[in-house]
Design an enzyme around this catalytic site. Sequence first.
Site, mmCIF file in Angstrom:
data_model
loop_
_atom_site.group_PDB
_atom_site.id
_atom_site.type_symbol
_atom_site.label_atom_id
_atom_site.label_comp_id
_atom_site.label_asym_id
_atom_site.label_seq_id
_atom_site.Cartn_x
_atom_site.Cartn_y
_atom_site.Cartn_z
ATOM 1 N N GLU A 194 0.814 -1.220 0.000
ATOM 2 C CA GLU A 194 0.000 0.000 0.000
ATOM 3 C C GLU A 194 0.851 1.275 0.000
ATOM 4 O O GLU A 194 0.497 2.276 0.607
ATOM 5 C CB GLU A 194 -0.953 -0.001 1.200
ATOM 6 C CG GLU A 194 -1.920 -1.167 1.208
ATOM 7 C CD GLU A 194 -2.865 -1.174 2.394
ATOM 8 O OE1 GLU A 194 -4.032 -1.569 2.222
ATOM 9 O OE2 GLU A 194 -2.438 -0.790 3.498
ATOM 10 N N GLU A 263 -7.097 -7.282 -1.014
ATOM 11 C CA GLU A 263 -7.705 -7.122 0.309
ATOM 12 C C GLU A 263 -9.161 -6.693 0.170
ATOM 13 O O GLU A 263 -9.447 -5.527 -0.102
ATOM 14 C CB GLU A 263 -6.948 -6.104 1.172
ATOM 15 C CG GLU A 263 -5.576 -6.577 1.609
ATOM 16 C CD GLU A 263 -4.950 -5.666 2.666
ATOM 17 O OE1 GLU A 263 -5.689 -4.860 3.288
ATOM 18 O OE2 GLU A 263 -3.722 -5.758 2.863
#
EC number: 3.2.1.23
Length: 851
Positions: A194, A263
């Site tokens: 991320e 995710e």
Amino acid sequence: MAGASSYFSLRRLLLLLLPLVPLLGATTAAAAGANSSVTYDHRSLIISGRRRLLISTSIHYPRSVPEMWPKLVAEAKDGGADCVETYVFWNGHEPAQGQYYFEERFDLVRFAKIVKDAGLYMILRIGPFVAAEWTFGGVPVWLHYAPGTVFRTNNEPFKSHMKRFTTYIVDMMKKEQFFASQGGHIILAQVENEYGDMEQAYGAGAKPYAMWAASMALAQNTGVPWIMCQQYDAPDPVINTCNSFYCDQFKPNSPTKPKFWTENWPGWFQTFGESNPHRPPEDVAFSVARFFGKGGSLQNYYVYHGGTNFGRTTGGPFITTSYDYDAPIDEYGLRRLPKWAHLRDLHKSIKLGEHTLLYGNSSFVSLGPQQEADVYTDQSGGCVAFLSNVDSEKDKVVTFQSRSYDLPAWSVSILPDCKNVAFNTAKVRSQTLMMDMVPANLESSKVDGWSIFREKYGIWGNIDLVRNGFVDHINTTKDSTDYLWYTTSFDVDGSHLAGGNHVLHIESKGHAVQAFLNNELIGSAYGNGSKSNFSVEMPVNLRAGKNKLSLLSMTVGLQNGGPMYEWAGAGITSVKISGMENRIIDLSSNKWEYKIGLEGEYYSLFKADKGKDIRWMPQSEPPKNQPMTWYKVNVDVPQGDDPVGLDMQSMGKGLAWLNGNAIGRYWPRISPVSDRCTSSCDYRGTFSPNKCRRGCGQPTQRWYHVPRSWFHPSGNTLVIFEEKGGDPTKITFSRRTVASVCSFVSEHYPSIDLESWDRNTQNDGRDAAKVQLSCPKGKSISSVKFVSFGNPSGTCRSYQQGSCHHPNSISVVEKACLNMNGCTVSLSDEGFGEDLCPGVTKTLAIEADCS
């Protein structure tokens, strides 16, 4: 490999032998030949020459114990998983520079072998920064203090250590021949995590670092593709992926890359002092169906089993010890129903059309202002449709290929043959399990008696350092402990005391503090999950002459992410005393003495071999409401084989161990009554963690998971360190067990048998809708507490009869279910007889007890 092929017709299987389209942007597997190759094209991952539609499930090995791993992996497979995904936790594997640890909960190889033996693929997210609500984002604290090191930017010391650890893990996996290119089961690896959302904050060093990370990963020669989640500029051939509650609109940064979702959050984490987040299964299923309908080919639940942040591994700060996450498998390793089963049925429904989805052509059909169809057709005549209603308020009836379909608001219907509805995301057919925590008092477990050890208030032993002013808590302790004592003395002129209301003012960067004046506790203060720093005012009774002030600064997990997160500090920043004839005593620049940790920690009173340490003082009755006290008690194993939780509602805040195993931080901090809870949860509309919360006005975490494998057959030692004070006599072990089962099914719910359905069937594949109930092994349905066939309403444990109720409801259900481990009740006319409410859509609601 998890079962996709069982759903294919013979004709569809034969089509798999047809020549494949040219592979674009593929990473070619190396050593083991074509049968073990993993590549990709614009549509999907390609394993051994075949495009694959993949369901992946996150299970973090250190958040459970090895004895739980086989069952967790089996539950994922039974739930329709093709893959198990995990992070690699650097600070768990290299707690000190160059000293590696891969034992017990951190035995990565053992975990990977269990996944392989189950016939599942594995996705290895090496990072090695992982965030994950794990302390310090998974990066070792010692690295922050390595000279010249700055995390996650174009910094040579950090990159050197990151490359070294990544290579260490890759080489370990290669040695075991785990990569698919070696004939193993690891099909993807991830570097970084991320980072794209952070690049702007890191400035000029960000992009070179991200590109270096990708290049470093590719140079590892794993023979499988690499991914970078939320990395919008991931260079070819690295695949950029999506993390969010919804990823149907996500597009990879190149037309040669497939659409992956690393995710999908089926719930959310929790912090001490807040209510419990809950994401409805209808919305999770909606997000998954939309993703695959819009061309996605790999979706991973983060997390499928959350587990427990044992010891001091929580991040945040203020993340709870429980990492349950409202996941399909709960913290204790049990199926969360209906979520687990609803998603299992979703996976089966999607897999029915896998070949058509991956090899067919797609088209879009508008069915209304907020209604649409994503349609896939292949050369064999296969046709799959996803009918969506994204209206968050109104149910709709739509026409598709000359047939009418009922689409509830915010739902997707899956038609594996473009005719029959195999699944609708809003129509939950699975039963609901209601769990209870059944207590077993410690006193009833042949307790040998209690022993205690009292901590000194302030400096114990030798002083660690002396400074004028304040030191940073984390820089001083290096996270070797949660605790740091700040102690100073000051003189007060007796003439200034008369008539004053004296107040101690403390400011802290976080996370918590307890204040002792002249050897008496005067108060405590804490930050919270949204704001670690705090200020507090405490009334104090000063005395003429010398006064001693001791402040215990405490951390509750380290920052786990964000720009430059490693620089987030903790500890006291200001101390003043007011109320003396308009005079303020500022102690901030005083001489302060510091002591790292607790005396009980120094003597390792929590270790299993310290049970007979002479410092333990036997007690016939343990003291209550006593701060800074260690408690030790011998306990027996709770009966049965149900998972076990330690009920700490009677205690304040502290740490707990069983037989030397760190259960973790406990803190039954009460959430505000007004903390965003609602009386009902509407799955419709975009989900956020502020929606559908539960447990307002209740302890954030009352029970703390104690794995059964930590118990000995006899002679178990429970050790508690209590900071604030509580009643240890009310501590109990509780068994997590199924108390009741519920179901709420309407006659228009999809009823296709997903196990035996074939698109070539001549009929529409529908039977009457059914309610299926089952108790755990060894239990049976002992009573039926509620049943209504008609138009009942409500939720489990609060069902109500409606205006239509069939009088045979109870007799039909009791005949089928009473004293049975499981039962099936059809909503057909044959079962209930005459239709007493023509024109009313019939629903069967049941609540039954298991015993």
